[in-house]
Design a protein around this motif. Structure first.
Motif, PDB file in Angstrom:
ATOM      1  N   LEU A  20     -43.627  69.576  24.274  1.00 13.03           N
ATOM      2  CA  LEU A  20     -43.873  68.718  23.302  1.00 13.03           C
ATOM      3  C   LEU A  20     -43.344  68.012  22.326  1.00 13.03           C
ATOM      4  CD1 LEU A  20     -47.424  71.026  22.165  1.00 13.03           C
ATOM      5  CD2 LEU A  20     -46.465  69.554  24.259  1.00 13.03           C
ATOM      6  N   SER A  21     -43.277  66.736  21.739  1.00 12.16           N
ATOM      7  CA  SER A  21     -42.673  66.174  20.835  1.00 12.16           C
ATOM      8  C   SER A  21     -43.269  65.692  20.245  1.00 12.16           C
ATOM      9  CB  SER A  21     -41.696  64.651  21.262  1.00 12.16           C
ATOM     10  OG  SER A  21     -41.362  65.209  22.967  1.00 12.16           O
ATOM     11  N   CYS A  22     -43.610  65.298  19.204  1.00 11.64           N
ATOM     12  CA  CYS A  22     -43.375  65.254  17.492  1.00 11.64           C
ATOM     13  C   CYS A  22     -42.461  63.727  16.510  1.00 11.64           C
ATOM     14  CB  CYS A  22     -43.854  66.107  16.480  1.00 11.64           C
ATOM     15  SG  CYS A  22     -45.439  65.300  14.963  1.00 11.64           S
ATOM     16  N   ALA A  23     -43.168  62.896  16.977  1.00  9.49           N
ATOM     17  CA  ALA A  23     -42.454  61.747  16.489  1.00  9.49           C
ATOM     18  C   ALA A  23     -43.191  61.260  14.906  1.00  9.49           C
ATOM     19  CB  ALA A  23     -42.233  60.565  16.812  1.00  9.49           C
ATOM     20  N   ALA A  24     -42.086  61.296  14.004  1.00  5.88           N
ATOM     21  CA  ALA A  24     -42.652  61.139  12.771  1.00  5.88           C
ATOM     22  C   ALA A  24     -42.473  59.523  12.127  1.00  5.88           C
ATOM     23  CB  ALA A  24     -42.710  61.789  12.145  1.00  5.88           C
ATOM     24  N   SER A  25     -43.127  58.575  11.135  1.00  2.00           N
ATOM     25  CA  SER A  25     -42.508  56.925  10.839  1.00  2.00           C
ATOM     26  C   SER A  25     -43.599  57.247   9.335  1.00  2.00           C
ATOM     27  CB  SER A  25     -43.273  56.690  11.839  1.00  2.00           C
ATOM     28  OG  SER A  25     -44.883  56.662  11.362  1.00  2.00           O
ATOM     29  N   GLY A  26     -43.041  56.473   8.715  1.00  2.00           N
ATOM     30  CA  GLY A  26     -43.693  56.103   7.737  1.00  2.00           C
ATOM     31  C   GLY A  26     -42.593  57.040   6.050  1.00  2.00           C
ATOM     32  N   ARG A  27     -43.590  57.665   5.666  1.00  2.00           N
ATOM     33  CA  ARG A  27     -42.212  58.271   4.536  1.00  2.00           C
ATOM     34  C   ARG A  27     -41.853  59.271   4.310  1.00  2.00           C
ATOM     35  NH1 ARG A  27     -46.188  58.177  -0.757  1.00  2.00           N
ATOM     36  NH2 ARG A  27     -44.406  58.986  -1.966  1.00  2.00           N
ATOM     37  N   THR A  28     -41.849  59.412   5.906  1.00  2.00           N
ATOM     38  CA  THR A  28     -40.485  60.815   6.409  1.00  2.00           C
ATOM     39  C   THR A  28     -39.729  61.370   5.142  1.00  2.00           C
ATOM     40  OG1 THR A  28     -39.207  59.885   7.640  1.00  2.00           O
ATOM     41  CG2 THR A  28     -40.850  60.145   8.549  1.00  2.00           C
ATOM     42  N   PHE A  29     -38.920  60.614   4.937  1.00  2.00           N
ATOM     43  CA  PHE A  29     -38.294  61.077   3.633  1.00  2.00           C
ATOM     44  C   PHE A  29     -39.007  62.363   2.651  1.00  2.00           C
ATOM     45  CE2 PHE A  29     -39.723  59.128  -0.415  1.00  2.00           C
ATOM     46  CZ  PHE A  29     -40.119  57.822   0.557  1.00  2.00           C
ATOM     47  N   SER A  30     -40.236  62.197   2.263  1.00  2.00           N
ATOM     48  CA  SER A  30     -40.831  63.245   1.272  1.00  2.00           C
ATOM     49  C   SER A  30     -41.472  64.194   2.568  1.00  2.00           C
ATOM     50  CB  SER A  30     -42.906  62.119   0.591  1.00  2.00           C
ATOM     51  OG  SER A  30     -42.914  62.376   2.310  1.00  2.00           O
ATOM     52  N   VAL A  31     -40.544  64.502   3.722  1.00  2.00           N
ATOM     53  CA  VAL A  31     -41.909  65.872   4.493  1.00  2.00           C
ATOM     54  C   VAL A  31     -40.404  66.939   4.229  1.00  2.00           C
ATOM     55  CG1 VAL A  31     -42.309  66.805   6.817  1.00  2.00           C
ATOM     56  CG2 VAL A  31     -42.406  64.322   5.991  1.00  2.00           C
ATOM     57  N   PHE A  32     -41.333  68.248   3.711  1.00  2.00           N
ATOM     58  CA  PHE A  32     -41.141  69.031   3.598  1.00  2.00           C
ATOM     59  C   PHE A  32     -40.825  70.018   4.323  1.00  2.00           C
ATOM     60  CE2 PHE A  32     -41.905  67.880  -1.274  1.00  2.00           C
ATOM     61  CZ  PHE A  32     -40.444  68.451  -1.214  1.00  2.00           C
ATOM     62  N   ASP A  90     -53.183  79.984  25.872  1.00  3.63           N
ATOM     63  CA  ASP A  90     -52.409  78.308  25.434  1.00  3.63           C
ATOM     64  C   ASP A  90     -53.059  77.123  25.419  1.00  3.63           C
ATOM     65  OD1 ASP A  90     -50.613  80.090  24.358  1.00  3.63           O
ATOM     66  OD2 ASP A  90     -49.500  80.299  26.410  1.00  3.63           O
ATOM     67  N   THR A  91     -54.286  77.461  26.024  1.00  2.00           N
ATOM     68  CA  THR A  91     -54.704  75.899  26.635  1.00  2.00           C
ATOM     69  C   THR A  91     -55.115  75.579  25.573  1.00  2.00           C
ATOM     70  OG1 THR A  91     -55.334  76.331  28.815  1.00  2.00           O
ATOM     71  CG2 THR A  91     -56.624  74.995  27.987  1.00  2.00           C
ATOM     72  N   ALA A  92     -55.098  74.077  24.902  1.00  2.00           N
ATOM     73  CA  ALA A  92     -55.788  73.553  23.141  1.00  2.00           C
ATOM     74  C   ALA A  92     -55.170  72.042  23.600  1.00  2.00           C
ATOM     75  CB  ALA A  92     -55.017  74.716  22.332  1.00  2.00           C
ATOM     76  N   VAL A  93     -56.142  71.119  22.265  1.00  2.00           N
ATOM     77  CA  VAL A  93     -55.189  70.465  22.227  1.00  2.00           C
ATOM     78  C   VAL A  93     -53.975  70.914  20.803  1.00  2.00           C
ATOM     79  CG1 VAL A  93     -55.418  68.362  20.872  1.00  2.00           C
ATOM     80  CG2 VAL A  93     -57.078  68.823  22.451  1.00  2.00           C
ATOM     81  N   TYR A  94     -53.386  70.136  20.933  1.00  2.00           N
ATOM     82  CA  TYR A  94     -52.131  70.563  20.591  1.00  2.00           C
ATOM     83  C   TYR A  94     -51.298  69.232  19.125  1.00  2.00           C
ATOM     84  CZ  TYR A  94     -50.975  74.829  22.399  1.00  2.00           C
ATOM     85  OH  TYR A  94     -50.422  76.102  23.034  1.00  2.00           O
ATOM     86  N   TYR A  95     -51.415  70.014  17.661  1.00  4.44           N
ATOM     87  CA  TYR A  95     -51.213  69.109  16.784  1.00  4.44           C
ATOM     88  C   TYR A  95     -50.354  69.374  16.085  1.00  4.44           C
ATOM     89  CZ  TYR A  95     -56.926  67.922  17.288  1.00  4.44           C
ATOM     90  OH  TYR A  95     -57.430  67.455  17.842  1.00  4.44           O
ATOM     91  N   CYS A  96     -49.476  67.872  15.816  1.00 10.56           N
ATOM     92  CA  CYS A  96     -48.583  68.401  14.774  1.00 10.56           C
ATOM     93  C   CYS A  96     -48.637  67.563  14.187  1.00 10.56           C
ATOM     94  CB  CYS A  96     -47.087  67.483  15.411  1.00 10.56           C
ATOM     95  SG  CYS A  96     -47.157  65.822  15.199  1.00 10.56           S
ATOM     96  N   ALA A  97     -48.174  68.752  12.556  1.00 10.61           N
ATOM     97  CA  ALA A  97     -48.757  68.134  10.815  1.00 10.61           C
ATOM     98  C   ALA A  97     -47.629  67.953   9.918  1.00 10.61           C
ATOM     99  CB  ALA A  97     -49.289  69.283  10.268  1.00 10.61           C
ATOM    100  N   ALA A  98     -46.814  67.451   8.906  1.00 13.42           N
ATOM    101  CA  ALA A  98     -46.651  67.205   8.012  1.00 13.42           C
ATOM    102  C   ALA A  98     -46.716  67.856   6.455  1.00 13.42           C
ATOM    103  CB  ALA A  98     -45.754  65.766   7.882  1.00 13.42           C
ATOM    104  N   ASP A  99     -45.452  68.488   5.761  1.00 12.95           N
ATOM    105  CA  ASP A  99     -46.241  68.582   4.854  1.00 12.95           C
ATOM    106  C   ASP A  99     -45.283  67.724   4.143  1.00 12.95           C
ATOM    107  OD1 ASP A  99     -46.136  70.177   1.952  1.00 12.95           O
ATOM    108  OD2 ASP A  99     -44.025  71.920   2.810  1.00 12.95           O
ATOM    109  N   VAL A 100     -45.865  67.553   2.600  1.00 14.15           N
ATOM    110  CA  VAL A 100     -45.524  66.499   1.569  1.00 14.15           C
ATOM    111  C   VAL A 100     -45.783  67.053   0.508  1.00 14.15           C
ATOM    112  CG1 VAL A 100     -45.548  64.465   2.825  1.00 14.15           C
ATOM    113  CG2 VAL A 100     -47.486  65.437   1.413  1.00 14.15           C
ATOM    114  N   THR A 101     -46.178  68.652   0.471  1.00  9.98           N
ATOM    115  CA  THR A 101     -46.298  69.230  -0.843  1.00  9.98           C
ATOM    116  C   THR A 101     -45.297  70.284  -1.549  1.00  9.98           C
ATOM    117  OG1 THR A 101     -47.795  71.006  -0.369  1.00  9.98           O
ATOM    118  CG2 THR A 101     -48.453  68.662  -1.085  1.00  9.98           C
ATOM    119  N   GLY A 102     -44.219  70.871  -0.191  1.00 13.82           N
ATOM    120  CA  GLY A 102     -44.257  71.862  -0.640  1.00 13.82           C
ATOM    121  C   GLY A 102     -44.399  73.010   0.088  1.00 13.82           C
ATOM    122  N   LEU A 103     -45.700  72.970   0.146  1.00 13.41           N
ATOM    123  CA  LEU A 103     -46.509  74.654   0.308  1.00 13.41           C
ATOM    124  C   LEU A 103     -46.855  74.573   1.869  1.00 13.41           C
ATOM    125  CD1 LEU A 103     -49.035  73.626  -2.473  1.00 13.41           C
ATOM    126  CD2 LEU A 103     -46.926  75.050  -2.149  1.00 13.41           C
TER     127      LEU A 103
END
Length: 123
Positions: A20-32, A90-103
Protein backbone atom coordinates in the motif's frame (compact mmCIF):
# COMPACT_ATOMS: atom_id res chain seq x y z
CA UNK A 1 -4.62 20.82 6.10
CA UNK A 2 -3.01 17.60 4.94
CA UNK A 3 -4.50 15.54 2.15
CA UNK A 4 -3.82 11.81 2.03
CA UNK A 5 -4.47 9.37 -0.79
CA UNK A 6 -4.06 5.61 -0.39
CA UNK A 7 -3.47 3.18 -3.23
CA UNK A 8 -2.38 -0.40 -3.80
CA UNK A 9 -5.29 -2.32 -2.34
CA UNK A 10 -6.82 -5.29 -4.07
CA UNK A 11 -7.67 -8.97 -3.90
CA UNK A 12 -5.01 -11.47 -2.91
CA UNK A 13 -4.94 -15.09 -1.78
CA UNK A 14 -3.93 -16.03 1.73
CA UNK A 15 -0.16 -16.07 2.01
CA UNK A 16 0.24 -13.44 -0.65
CA UNK A 17 1.51 -9.88 -0.49
CA UNK A 18 0.37 -6.35 -1.23
CA UNK A 19 2.09 -2.99 -0.96
CA UNK A 20 0.00 0.00 0.00
CA UNK A 21 1.07 3.56 -0.68
CA UNK A 22 0.07 6.78 1.04
CA UNK A 23 0.76 10.05 -0.76
CA UNK A 24 0.47 13.22 1.30
CA UNK A 25 0.06 16.79 0.11
CA UNK A 26 -0.77 20.17 1.57
CA UNK A 27 0.88 21.18 4.84
CA UNK A 28 3.08 18.11 4.95
CA UNK A 29 5.81 20.04 6.75
CA UNK A 30 3.66 19.89 9.87
CA UNK A 31 3.36 16.09 9.96
CA UNK A 32 5.03 14.45 12.97
CA UNK A 33 4.08 10.88 12.12
CA UNK A 34 2.09 8.83 9.65
CA UNK A 35 0.01 5.83 10.58
CA UNK A 36 -1.93 3.01 8.99
CA UNK A 37 -5.26 1.85 10.37
CA UNK A 38 -7.78 -0.67 9.14
CA UNK A 39 -11.46 -1.35 9.60
CA UNK A 40 -13.26 -4.58 8.81
CA UNK A 41 -17.05 -4.76 8.40
CA UNK A 42 -18.77 -4.69 11.77
CA UNK A 43 -15.56 -3.94 13.62
CA UNK A 44 -13.97 -0.84 15.07
CA UNK A 45 -11.09 0.84 13.33
CA UNK A 46 -7.81 -0.55 14.63
CA UNK A 47 -4.23 0.62 14.63
CA UNK A 48 -1.85 -1.21 12.31
CA UNK A 49 1.46 0.66 12.17
CA UNK A 50 3.01 4.10 12.44
CA UNK A 51 6.25 5.81 11.50
CA UNK A 52 7.73 9.08 12.72
CA UNK A 53 8.65 11.85 10.30
CA UNK A 54 12.33 10.97 10.58
CA UNK A 55 11.57 7.22 10.43
CA UNK A 56 13.47 6.86 13.70
CA UNK A 57 10.45 5.40 15.47
CA UNK A 58 8.25 2.64 14.08
CA UNK A 59 5.34 0.94 15.82
CA UNK A 60 3.30 -2.12 14.87
CA UNK A 61 0.21 -3.78 16.18
CA UNK A 62 0.96 -7.22 17.62
CA UNK A 63 -1.29 -8.81 15.03
CA UNK A 64 0.93 -7.70 12.14
CA UNK A 65 4.43 -7.84 13.63
CA UNK A 66 6.75 -9.90 11.49
CA UNK A 67 4.43 -9.68 8.50
CA UNK A 68 3.95 -5.97 7.75
CA UNK A 69 6.60 -3.30 7.22
CA UNK A 70 6.00 0.45 7.24
CA UNK A 71 8.52 2.70 5.54
CA UNK A 72 9.09 6.09 3.95
CA UNK A 73 9.96 6.26 0.29
CA UNK A 74 12.49 8.35 -1.58
CA UNK A 75 9.72 10.58 -2.88
CA UNK A 76 8.68 13.31 -0.48
CA UNK A 77 5.69 12.64 1.72
CA UNK A 78 5.17 9.03 0.69
CA UNK A 79 4.67 6.18 3.16
CA UNK A 80 4.36 2.51 2.29
CA UNK A 81 2.90 -0.50 4.03
CA UNK A 82 4.35 -3.75 2.77
CA UNK A 83 2.04 -6.59 3.74
CA UNK A 84 3.33 -10.15 3.51
CA UNK A 85 1.89 -13.50 4.57
CA UNK A 86 -1.58 -12.05 4.37
CA UNK A 87 -4.40 -13.76 6.19
CA UNK A 88 -8.16 -13.58 5.66
CA UNK A 89 -8.31 -11.72 8.98
CA UNK A 90 -6.38 -8.88 7.33
CA UNK A 91 -9.33 -8.13 5.08
CA UNK A 92 -10.38 -4.54 5.73
CA UNK A 93 -10.38 -1.03 4.40
CA UNK A 94 -6.93 0.38 5.09
CA UNK A 95 -6.50 4.07 5.88
CA UNK A 96 -3.42 6.20 6.22
CA UNK A 97 -3.46 9.08 8.68
CA UNK A 98 -1.28 12.05 9.57
CA UNK A 99 -0.41 13.36 13.01
CA UNK A 100 0.08 17.13 13.19
CA UNK A 101 0.02 17.44 17.00
CA UNK A 102 2.97 15.25 17.91
CA UNK A 103 0.69 12.82 19.76
CA UNK A 104 0.38 10.16 17.11
CA UNK A 105 3.04 7.82 18.42
CA UNK A 106 2.43 8.27 22.13
CA UNK A 107 -1.37 8.43 22.09
CA UNK A 108 -2.18 7.16 18.61
CA UNK A 109 -3.87 10.47 17.84
CA UNK A 110 -4.05 11.18 14.13
CA UNK A 111 -5.75 14.20 12.66
CA UNK A 112 -6.09 13.78 8.91
CA UNK A 113 -7.30 10.70 7.12
CA UNK A 114 -7.36 9.33 3.62
CA UNK A 115 -10.42 7.78 2.02
CA UNK A 116 -9.13 4.25 2.36
CA UNK A 117 -8.22 1.39 0.07
CA UNK A 118 -9.84 -2.04 0.17
CA UNK A 119 -7.72 -5.10 0.92
CA UNK A 120 -9.40 -8.47 0.51
CA UNK A 121 -7.60 -11.71 1.38
CA UNK A 122 -9.27 -14.88 0.20
CA UNK A 123 -8.92 -18.20 2.01
Amino acid sequence: QVQLVESGGGLVQAGGSLRLSCAASGRTFSVFATGWFRQAPGKAREFVAAISASASTILYAESVKGRFTISRGNAKNTVYLQMNSLKPEDTAVYYCAADVTGLGLSQRRFDYWGQGTQVTVSS
